[in-house]
Write an enzyme that holds these catalytic residues in place. Structure first.
Site, PDB file in Angstrom:
ATOM      1  N   LEU A  20       0.821  -1.219   0.000  1.00  0.00           N
ATOM      2  CA  LEU A  20       0.000   0.000   0.000  1.00  0.00           C
ATOM      3  C   LEU A  20       0.852   1.266   0.000  1.00  0.00           C
ATOM      4  O   LEU A  20       0.402   2.329  -0.405  1.00  0.00           O
ATOM      5  CB  LEU A  20      -0.919   0.021   1.233  1.00  0.00           C
ATOM      6  N   LYS A  22       5.315   2.802   0.855  1.00  0.00           N
ATOM      7  CA  LYS A  22       6.702   2.411   1.097  1.00  0.00           C
ATOM      8  C   LYS A  22       7.510   3.560   1.686  1.00  0.00           C
ATOM      9  O   LYS A  22       7.290   4.721   1.345  1.00  0.00           O
ATOM     10  CB  LYS A  22       7.329   1.989  -0.237  1.00  0.00           C
ATOM     11  N   GLY A  23       8.450   3.230   2.578  1.00  0.00           N
ATOM     12  CA  GLY A  23       9.393   4.206   3.120  1.00  0.00           C
ATOM     13  C   GLY A  23      10.795   3.653   3.002  1.00  0.00           C
ATOM     14  O   GLY A  23      11.006   2.609   2.382  1.00  0.00           O
ATOM     15  N   PHE A  25      12.825   2.419   5.369  1.00  0.00           N
ATOM     16  CA  PHE A  25      13.035   1.198   6.145  1.00  0.00           C
ATOM     17  C   PHE A  25      11.740   0.434   6.388  1.00  0.00           C
ATOM     18  O   PHE A  25      11.703  -0.492   7.185  1.00  0.00           O
ATOM     19  CB  PHE A  25      13.669   1.528   7.504  1.00  0.00           C
ATOM     20  N   SER A  26      10.654   0.866   5.749  1.00  0.00           N
ATOM     21  CA  SER A  26       9.372   0.210   6.017  1.00  0.00           C
ATOM     22  C   SER A  26       8.544   0.082   4.753  1.00  0.00           C
ATOM     23  O   SER A  26       8.736   0.813   3.783  1.00  0.00           O
ATOM     24  CB  SER A  26       8.583   0.995   7.073  1.00  0.00           C
ATOM     25  N   VAL A  27       7.626  -0.861   4.802  1.00  0.00           N
ATOM     26  CA  VAL A  27       6.652  -1.037   3.731  1.00  0.00           C
ATOM     27  C   VAL A  27       5.303  -1.273   4.399  1.00  0.00           C
ATOM     28  O   VAL A  27       5.230  -1.874   5.475  1.00  0.00           O
ATOM     29  CB  VAL A  27       7.066  -2.205   2.794  1.00  0.00           C
ATOM     30  N   LYS A  43       2.351  -2.204   8.892  1.00  0.00           N
ATOM     31  CA  LYS A  43       3.574  -1.441   8.635  1.00  0.00           C
ATOM     32  C   LYS A  43       4.732  -2.349   9.047  1.00  0.00           C
ATOM     33  O   LYS A  43       4.870  -2.705  10.223  1.00  0.00           O
ATOM     34  CB  LYS A  43       3.582  -0.141   9.437  1.00  0.00           C
ATOM     35  N   ASP A 136       2.788  16.765  13.163  1.00  0.00           N
ATOM     36  CA  ASP A 136       2.832  16.711  11.696  1.00  0.00           C
ATOM     37  C   ASP A 136       1.434  16.659  11.086  1.00  0.00           C
ATOM     38  O   ASP A 136       1.167  15.861  10.187  1.00  0.00           O
ATOM     39  CB  ASP A 136       3.674  15.511  11.238  1.00  0.00           C
TER      40      ASP A 136
END
Length: 479
Positions: A20, A22-23, A25-27, A43, A136
């Site tokens: 869904l 992506k970052g 160090f994460s998906v 996550k 944020d």
């Protein structure tokens, strides 16, 4: 014998599906709990790539999300550590971004904007009641529970959220998104819950006209606008907005955080709680058209940043419960989450507090010195002849008998300061200290010493816990 088997609870209990978001160090992937068939968003963080500070942030995010249970907040259902990976299991929110939904509507009025901001305020109020500041708040983090008409607005992404004690104001670092940053953060002043209310003011302004109150491609000029509170309600688009709506924006975009409206107060504002009689029901086509352009600009700049990120390791890039196109934006836009600047600001903060400490020494101000130093301060210094000194009594002697009695001008500068940040609440600074003074004959003299200081932050305040000085003594011997 105790079992040393690795935890496989996520793998055993959940089935994974498509990606869904992506970052670095994460998906984020859709998943299903096998026993119930219930769908969630997982996550998945690659913990092998995380620094110690990133680990702390992950633990903080999970701790905060576990605490918050509210219909307008994306709920954390599970937090599981396995070998090399950590899984955060959230609500699966399928309605996409609130701002994208608004532009697809056939009818959108002030009353609709009031209903949207009310739900956002409910989520913020819940955070604040639980001692959490989001830091944020922006359109990318305002999602809809489903595609159904009237679906609840859900606040997402607590990656920058912090825990505060009551109405505590402290410097928690430079973090947030440029167009939504409050004046106090930009001034690097202590801050707290009011920063979220400033961001709510920016969001409400956009909800009503489709463009932000503060905007400039040049980030410095943007920050100057924000610090000055330089926004207005230009004609003709604002002519059709009720005075009550403008009043609420003014109360949210108040420069002084102590005078800014709180979430609980805002929920009692007539434009929110008496919506049916106060807010206009007129369709705002111009707002929808402007919002389409605003969304398109956000998406375009997001695509640019995604391309940039592909070529470098950028730990601040993260994605939580976003649609596949819900990407972050380039640094010249007002929608990029910034936390890397936090490192620069924190290092500057350590240099500043070190300068304050040296100023207290030069002024012979023992009271100011004790406020900056830990009571159990340890030190190696030339005056102690190689012995480890603990506590304040050794230093008190110099303050009472040399420093405070010296009325000759002393000027100190710090050369080549190097700051190492150790987690969120500790730092080490190394530098050369040059002290200029007039000797007994009226001749200018200079002393040099090499110093290292260790700082620890307690209750939002930095304290010197240890220092090591070589070279000249602090006090000019023949002054």
């Amino acid at each position: 014998m105790a079992s040393t088997a690795t935890c496989t609870r996520f793998t055993d209990e959940y089935q994974l599906f498509e990606e869904l978001g992506k970052g670095a160090f994460s998906v984020v992937r859709r998943c299903m709990k096998i026993t119930t068939g219930q769908e969630y968003a997982a996550k998945i963080i690659n913990t092998k790539k995380l620094s110690a500070r990133d680990h702390q942030k992950l633990e903080r995010e999970a701790r905060i999300c576990r605490l918050l249970k509210h219909p307008n907040i994306v709920r954390l259902h599970d937090s599981i550590s396995e070998e090399g990976f950590h899984y955060l299991v959230f609500d699966l929110v399928t309605g996409g971004e609130l701002f994208e939904d608004i532009v697809a509507r056939e009818y959108y009025s002030e009353a609709d904007a009031s209903h949207c901001i009310q739900q956002i305020l409910e989520s913020v109020n819940h955070c604040h009641l639980n001692g959490i500041v989001h830091r944020d708040l922006k359109p990318e983090n305002l999602l809809l529970a489903s595609k159904s008409k009237g679906a609840a607005v859900k606040l997402a992404d607590f990656g920058l959220a912090i825990e505060v004690q009551g109405e505590q104001q402290a410097w928690f670092g430079f973090a947030g998104t440029p167009g939504y940053l409050s004046p106090e953060v930009l001034r690097k002043d202590p801050y707290g819950k009011p920063v979220d209310m400033w961001a709510c003011g920016v969001i409400l302004y956009i909800l009503l006209v489709g463009y932000p109150p503060f905007w400039d491609e040049d980030q410095h000029r943007l920050y100057q606008q924000i610090k000055a509170g330089a926004y207005d309600f230009p004609s003709p688009e604002w002519d059709t907005v009720t005075p009550e709506a403008k009043d609420l924006i003014n109360k949210m975009l108040t420069i002084n955080p102590a005078k800014r409206i709180t979430a609980s107060e805002a929920l009692k504002h007539p434009w929110i709680c008496q919506r049916s009689t106060v807010a206009s029901m007129m369709h705002r086509q111009e707002t929808v058209d402007c919002l389409k352009k605003f969304n398109a600009r956000r998406k375009l700049k997001g695509a640019i940043l995604t391309t940039m990120l592909a070529t470098r390791n950028f730990s601040a890039a993260k994605s939580l419960l976003k649609k596949p196109d819900g990407v972050k934006e380039s640094t010249e836009s007002s929608n990029t989450t910034i936390e890397d600047e936090d490192v620069k600001a924190r290092k500057q903060e350590i240099i500043k507090v070190t300068e304050q400490l040296i100023e207290a020494i030069n002024n012979g101000d023992f009271e100011a010195y004790t406020k900056i130093c830990d009571p159990g301060l340890t030190s190696f210094e030339p005056e102690a002849l190689g012995n480890l000194v603990e506590g304040m009594d050794f230093h008190r002697f110099y303050f009472e008998n040399a420093l405070s009695k010296s009325n000759k001008p002393i000027h100190t500068i710090i050369l080549n300061p190097h700051v190492h940040l150790v987690g969120d609440d500790a730092a080490c600074i190394a530098y050369i200290r040059l002290t200029q003074y007039m000797d007994g004959t009226g001749m200018p003299k200079t002393m040099q010493s090499e110093e290292t200081r260790v700082w620890h932050r307690r209750d939002g305040k930095w304290q010197n816990v240890h220092f090591h000085r070589s070279g000249s003594p602090t006090v000019p011997i023949n002054a």
